[in-house]
Design a protein around this motif. Structure first.
Motif, short mmCIF file in Angstrom:
data_model
loop_
_atom_site.label_atom_id
_atom_site.label_comp_id
_atom_site.label_asym_id
_atom_site.label_seq_id
_atom_site.Cartn_x
_atom_site.Cartn_y
_atom_site.Cartn_z
N ALA A 163 0.82 -1.28 -0.02
CA ALA A 163 0.11 -0.05 0.10
C ALA A 163 0.88 1.60 0.00
O ALA A 163 0.65 2.22 -1.05
N VAL A 164 1.78 1.38 0.91
CA VAL A 164 2.80 2.42 0.81
C VAL A 164 3.31 2.62 -0.48
O VAL A 164 3.65 3.94 -0.90
N THR A 165 3.87 1.43 -1.01
CA THR A 165 4.74 1.61 -2.13
C THR A 165 3.71 2.18 -3.18
O THR A 165 4.23 3.08 -4.18
N ALA A 166 2.48 1.86 -3.36
CA ALA A 166 1.90 2.15 -4.34
C ALA A 166 1.35 3.54 -4.30
O ALA A 166 1.70 4.24 -5.21
N ARG A 167 1.37 4.17 -3.09
CA ARG A 167 0.93 5.42 -3.00
C ARG A 167 1.95 6.54 -3.14
O ARG A 167 1.91 7.54 -3.76
N THR A 168 3.19 5.95 -2.54
CA THR A 168 4.66 7.00 -2.80
C THR A 168 5.26 6.63 -3.98
O THR A 168 5.79 7.58 -4.40
N GLY A 169 5.29 5.54 -4.64
CA GLY A 169 6.12 5.40 -5.77
C GLY A 169 5.39 5.08 -6.87
O GLY A 169 6.11 5.23 -8.19
N GLY A 170 4.11 4.78 -6.93
CA GLY A 170 3.32 4.56 -8.30
C GLY A 170 3.73 3.25 -8.68
O GLY A 170 4.24 2.31 -8.25
N ALA A 171 3.60 3.17 -10.18
CA ALA A 171 3.57 1.99 -10.77
C ALA A 171 5.29 1.44 -10.92
O ALA A 171 5.62 0.32 -11.03
N ALA A 172 6.24 2.55 -10.88
CA ALA A 172 7.64 2.39 -11.16
C ALA A 172 7.96 1.51 -9.95
O ALA A 172 8.94 0.44 -10.13
N ALA A 173 7.58 2.06 -8.80
CA ALA A 173 8.07 1.50 -7.66
C ALA A 173 7.35 0.05 -7.42
O ALA A 173 8.08 -0.61 -6.79
N LEU A 174 6.09 -0.09 -7.85
CA LEU A 174 5.54 -1.58 -7.49
C LEU A 174 6.47 -2.58 -8.66
O LEU A 174 6.37 -3.66 -8.20
N ALA A 175 6.78 -2.06 -9.70
CA ALA A 175 7.55 -2.96 -10.64
C ALA A 175 8.76 -3.20 -10.19
O ALA A 175 9.46 -4.24 -10.59
N ASP A 176 9.20 -2.41 -9.15
CA ASP A 176 10.64 -2.84 -8.56
C ASP A 176 10.27 -3.90 -7.55
O ASP A 176 11.67 -4.28 -7.21
N ILE A 177 9.23 -4.10 -7.07
CA ILE A 177 9.17 -5.39 -6.10
C ILE A 177 9.18 -6.49 -6.76
O ILE A 177 8.09 -6.90 -7.56
N ARG A 178 10.23 -7.33 -6.68
CA ARG A 178 10.46 -8.61 -7.69
C ARG A 178 10.62 -9.71 -6.47
O ARG A 178 10.84 -9.44 -5.20
N LEU A 179 10.49 -10.95 -7.00
CA LEU A 179 10.92 -12.12 -6.26
C LEU A 179 12.31 -11.84 -5.67
O LEU A 179 13.26 -11.64 -6.40
N THR A 180 12.27 -12.14 -4.17
CA THR A 180 13.52 -12.17 -3.89
C THR A 180 13.97 -13.10 -2.84
O THR A 180 12.96 -13.50 -2.03
N VAL A 181 15.05 -13.91 -3.07
CA VAL A 181 15.35 -15.13 -2.62
C VAL A 181 15.53 -15.06 -1.15
O VAL A 181 16.13 -14.12 -0.58
N GLY A 182 14.72 -15.61 -0.30
CA GLY A 182 14.63 -15.26 1.20
C GLY A 182 13.44 -14.93 1.63
O GLY A 182 13.18 -14.77 2.97
N ARG A 183 12.62 -14.34 0.75
CA ARG A 183 11.49 -13.56 1.33
C ARG A 183 10.33 -14.37 0.56
O ARG A 183 10.16 -14.57 -0.65
N PRO A 184 9.35 -14.78 1.25
CA PRO A 184 8.28 -15.83 0.77
C PRO A 184 7.38 -15.09 -0.26
O PRO A 184 7.20 -14.07 -0.17
N VAL A 185 7.00 -16.14 -1.20
CA VAL A 185 5.99 -15.39 -2.10
C VAL A 185 4.54 -16.08 -1.89
O VAL A 185 4.55 -17.46 -1.46
N ARG A 186 3.51 -15.27 -1.78
CA ARG A 186 2.38 -15.73 -1.76
C ARG A 186 1.97 -17.12 -2.73
O ARG A 186 2.25 -16.80 -3.93
N PRO A 187 1.48 -18.10 -2.15
CA PRO A 187 1.38 -19.30 -2.99
C PRO A 187 0.35 -19.19 -3.97
O PRO A 187 -0.77 -18.67 -3.85
N MET A 188 0.43 -19.96 -5.18
CA MET A 188 -0.79 -20.29 -6.12
C MET A 188 -1.20 -21.38 -5.29
O MET A 188 -0.94 -22.31 -5.08
N LEU A 189 -2.76 -21.24 -5.67
CA LEU A 189 -3.71 -22.17 -5.18
C LEU A 189 -4.62 -23.05 -6.16
O LEU A 189 -4.67 -22.25 -7.13
#
Length: 503
Positions: A163-189
């Motif tokens: 939420a904070v990233t979307a508000r402060t950085g917009g689409a560009a900042a959101l695009a910078d959030i990528r898979l990071t090894v060591g940080r869990p990804v919400r699973p596909m169900l």
């Protein structure tokens, strides 16, 4: 902004069944809130304070004096500060300090605000179903498409951060959030399928068919020699599963993120009961060894694979973890499909998963790219209440009230009751455990916060005017409780309705 504004919006969202109206109310509030207050507000509205669980139960709160503020004045920042102080209080004398903080907090709020805070602190607001609505509201408030927000949430795992990233950085900042090894990804169900044939027809010939194991979901991250293992709910269990850590550390790669299941096996190689597998997640000790069976590869040696097709991800998986793949076949004909299903059942597993080989990885149950097929229909439902038993069950909590998840963020929708399948052991456990989740009771029933998930086997579903969802379960019986799942991962009312004849 005042806490009263958040409480009013929460009430507005809860008072309507219209998804459009819910999103609009959330959007308007998110546009008005200061960016410094945004994380707190988003967390409160989805029932998860940004400080995490504070360990405060109904028994503690029932003893706090009631004080009603003449006019609303408690700001979001002040209330959030009180919660942070509560979260940071520990050690000798912490009970009295926490009580003093709670007394100060509740003396400053109105009745409606007090009710909201009690439900927030005790977990009653933590339904999770609001996450999907909140993602859309965040996108609307920031005037962004919803897909970048949803994708960033999948990778960050925290809606408040997104939420904070979307508000402060917009689409560009959101695009910078990528898979990071060591940080869990919400699973596909996966979604439940009406039948083996229906799933095959729906997805076509370009599929992979896997055993559906009676195990626990794991997500494995490795960066060099550092290995982290998470559950379906993104809980870190690394310290309790040393044998899995050693196995992953020995794989032929530098970095990897794998999705899979783990389970304990008997001496004959058959799966042990699910509860025995789950017992290992709380302790590193024990004689049972966990065996991993991987079915997806999201990252390998510096390359992210979430946007690649499942076929490409499976090829990478075979390269890095070939000996530990879940049993599967690709592009089966009708006869091979049936044989693989029968082999899964004969081996003691639940059934099969049928997956579209052209699909990319996406968190949650969006679409039907993954479908699960079992011999009997099973659904994961939320326990809403439980009735006291009679006869030989006198004094025991017995008959369960069952609800399906409302995908539009409302409370679970009741779809039936059952007391079948409950062993003496489960009856004793329910009677001890359920009062810890109680909201209120009457002469016959104890009503619970919507947070306990139970797997129910049923013969089917029928239309019914008795329950608000318009459907009722047929011959429902308890298979097991699912401590690895939250209410946000229960099956939706649409999934239950899809089991209607011709649905």
């Amino acid at each position: 902004m005042l806490l009263a504004d958040v409480v009013a919006t929460s009430a507005q969202v809860g008072a309507t069944r219209s998804r459009k109206t819910k999103i609009a109310a959330l959007r308007d509030l998110l546009r008005a809130v200061e960016v410094t207050e945004l994380a707190a507000v988003v967390g409160w509205l989805v029932g998860e304070p940004r400080q995490g669980r504070l360990g405060i139960g109904w028994r503690t709160l029932s003893d706090i004096p009631t004080g009603v503020a003449a006019e609303p004045w408690a700001t979001i920042g002040w209330v959030d500060g009180q919660l942070s102080a509560l979260a940071g209080t520990s050690g000798t004398g912490s009970s009295s300090r926490r009580r003093a903080l709670l007394v100060e907090l509740f003396a400053a709020v109105s009745d409606d605000e007090r009710d909201f805070l009690i439900r927030l602190l005790t977990g009653e607001l933590r339904q999770g179903a609001l996450e999907g609505l909140m993602v859309e509201a965040l996108a609307a408030a920031a005037e962004l498409p919803v897909d970048p927000v949803r994708r960033a949430f999948m990778f960050s795992g925290r809606l408040t951060d997104t939420a904070v990233t979307a508000r402060t950085g917009g689409a560009a900042a959101l695009a910078d959030i990528r898979l990071t090894v060591g940080r869990p990804v919400r699973p596909m169900l996966a979604s439940p399928a009406e039948s083996l044939e229906a799933a095959h027809t729906d997805l076509g010939a370009d599929v992979v068919v896997e055993f559906k194991l009676d195990g626990a979901r794991i997500q494995v991250h490795r960066d060099g020699d550092h290995v982290t293992i998470y559950t379906r709910t993104l809980r870190d269990i690394t310290s309790g599963v040393g044998e899995l850590v050693d196995l992953v550390r020995a794989l032929p790669c530098r970095s990897v993120v794998l999705d899979g299941e783990t389970l304990a096996l008997t001496d004959f190689g058959r799966p042990r009961p699910f509860q025995e597998t789950m017992s290992r997640f709380g302790s590193a000790s024990g004689d049972l060894l966990l065996h991993p069976y991987f079915f997806d590869c999201l990252h390998l040696d510096g390359t992210d694979l979430v946007d690649e097709t499942l076929q490409t991800r499976l090829d990478a998986l075979a390269e890095v973890a070939g000996p530990h793949l879940i049993p599967s076949i690709r592009r089966p004909d009708a006869g091979q499909l049936t044989d693989h299903f029968d082999a899964a059942i004969d081996a003691g597993h639940e059934g099969v998963m049928i997956k579209d080989l052209t699909s990319v990885y996406a968190a949650g149950r969006r679409g039907k790219a993954w479908q699960k097929v079992k011999p009997e229909h099973t659904v994961d439902l939320v326990v809403l209440g439980v009735e006291w038993g009679y006869g030989r069950r006198t004094g025991l909590l017995s008959n369960l009230h069952l609800g399906a998840r409302d995908p539009d963020g409302g409370p679970p929708v009741m779809v039936g009751k059952t007391f079948k399948g409950l062993t003496d052991e489960l009856l004793a456990w329910q009677t001890e455990e359920f009062p810890r989740h109680e909201t209120h009771r009457d002469r016959t029933t104890v009503y619970l916060r919507p947070e306990i998930v139970v797997e129910i086997e049923l013969d089917g579903v029928q239309t019914s005017s008795r329950y608000p969802g318009g459907v009722a379960l047929r011959f429902a019986r308890v298979l097991r409780y699912r401590p690895d799942k939250t209410a946000a991962q229960a099956d939706t009312i649409e999934a239950v309705r899809s089991l209607l004849p011709g649905g």
